[in-house]
Write a protein that holds these residues in place. Sequence first.
Motif: not given
Length: 501
Positions: A245-253, A272-282, A284-292
């Motif tokens: 996960v990239k783009n983390i700007n504080s200890l809170r995030s 039943g799915d599996r985790v795919e190795q990804q780079t994701r973007h945090w 902050e406003d949405e409080g979630r990560t997105h696939k990069l």
Amino acid sequence: PSGTPGRGWIRDRADRGSDRMSDDAATEIVPGWETVIGLEVHAELATATKLFCDAPNQFGGEPNTNIDPVSLGLPGSLPVLNEQAVELAIRVGLALHCRVQRSVFARKNYFYPDMPKDFQISQFDLPINGEGWLEMADGRQVGIERAHLEEDTGKSTHVGGGGRIHEAGHSLVDYNRAGVPLIEIVGAPDLRSAEDARAYVSELRSILVAIGASDGKMEEGSMRVDCNVSVRPMGDPELGTRCEVKNINSLRSLGRAIVYESRRQVDLITSGDRVEQQTRHWDEDEGRTHKLRSKEEAYDYRYFPEPDLVPLDPSVEWIESVRSALPMLPRERRHRLADAAGVDTATASLTVERGMDDLAVEALAAGADAGRVLVHIENNLADGSGLLTAAAFASLVAMEVGGDLTATQAKTVLAVLVVDGGEPAEVAAGMGFEAMDDGALEAIVDGLIAEYDEDWAAFTSGDDKERKKKSGFFVGQIMKATNGQADGRAVNELLARRANG
Ligand code: ADP
Ligand code: MG
């Protein structure tokens, strides 16, 4: 090869029967699942100039003022290694108990508009600092895989469209940061919770600041954290597939991103799915990560040794002279205070964080009661110790322990000592804080019992609720009658003695 099961330092130690970070079941984010975290921390080194040229390394200047042909990657410009940056990198390595070794700079090739050479000079298979470890405030140790030198990139600002690149009207590039020296500290996947991750980053920051390697300011981007997260069923020895996960700007995030990612990954697996190795973007406003991008789309950096720089091979003399000039580190400070106070390092950590461990150790050496010293620092010195000297601190605590001052009075005197300095005995006398002798207190208490006989009957009735209520009432009356000079503990003891006949 990093991140391979069984390679992390902590697991090796666990085999030898030492603390194991994953034993704390209370840190589970999803019940029955363990989160595994490994952090890559980039810190800008506090040098006067950049890593390969003499353009200033300075935050906050007008765009494109701290630049020169090397920062701009102009044809024909050549890098010259900054000795101060190497020295700071060695300090970091030594502070993290790494092997400081011969290293080779490498070109990491990719395109980005804020990186004008189209490659970043970094270190690849031969980093300046090999494996080491960091000890957190609670005494647990986290493996360090490597800590290498590299140059920072410039900065793009996307104008219009809310700052997102794909919606922007145009973009501006500032090369002031291009070529600023970075140390990238790659941690082993030894962390198990958001709290662990935050504690690790805090400790790392304290170390970097203590050794003068970096100002550690996350808000100015001089310390940046990429966070690798995976999950696995509790007790499973295999590591799960991770996402970075990239783009983390504080200890809170950082904490929020870890909790979000853990839940997302567990949801995937349990459905039943599996985790795919990804780079994701945090976000902050949405409080979630997105696939990069996924691993398949990962860059091939085509690393090769930088032909314009010779290998870097610091001499043993240099390394040792850097070592001998290192200041006392937070870990040593915690252990020193813990030993002096007879507490564990976790208990000692707040005092060290507040920079008052020298004061505390000196006060203890002057015979002060350890419990009182640490309690005052925690509760009454949050804003600093000001003009308080260790000797005054020790006498204050002695007066308190000896019954010459109540806890409340000691707190008041302490506040004065912080602002004005001085001797606690004089300050206490000046405030009219005289020790109250037991006889006088008893006379007052007996007077009040007679005066408020109905309340006293309720107090002694045996009903817990009544007793509590009336206890507050009597203590209040006694404090009023003594101008707050009675010692709370003595009052309670006396009331209990009278109640029991
Ligand atoms: P990369 O070269 O892709 O950055 P590395 O193998 O060097 O990959 O690992 C980078 C980081 O990922 C390290 O901080 C490491 O602790 C962490 N890491 C590796 N495997 C895992 C995993 N399964 N779960 C969580 N973190 C991991
Ligand atoms: Mg990485």
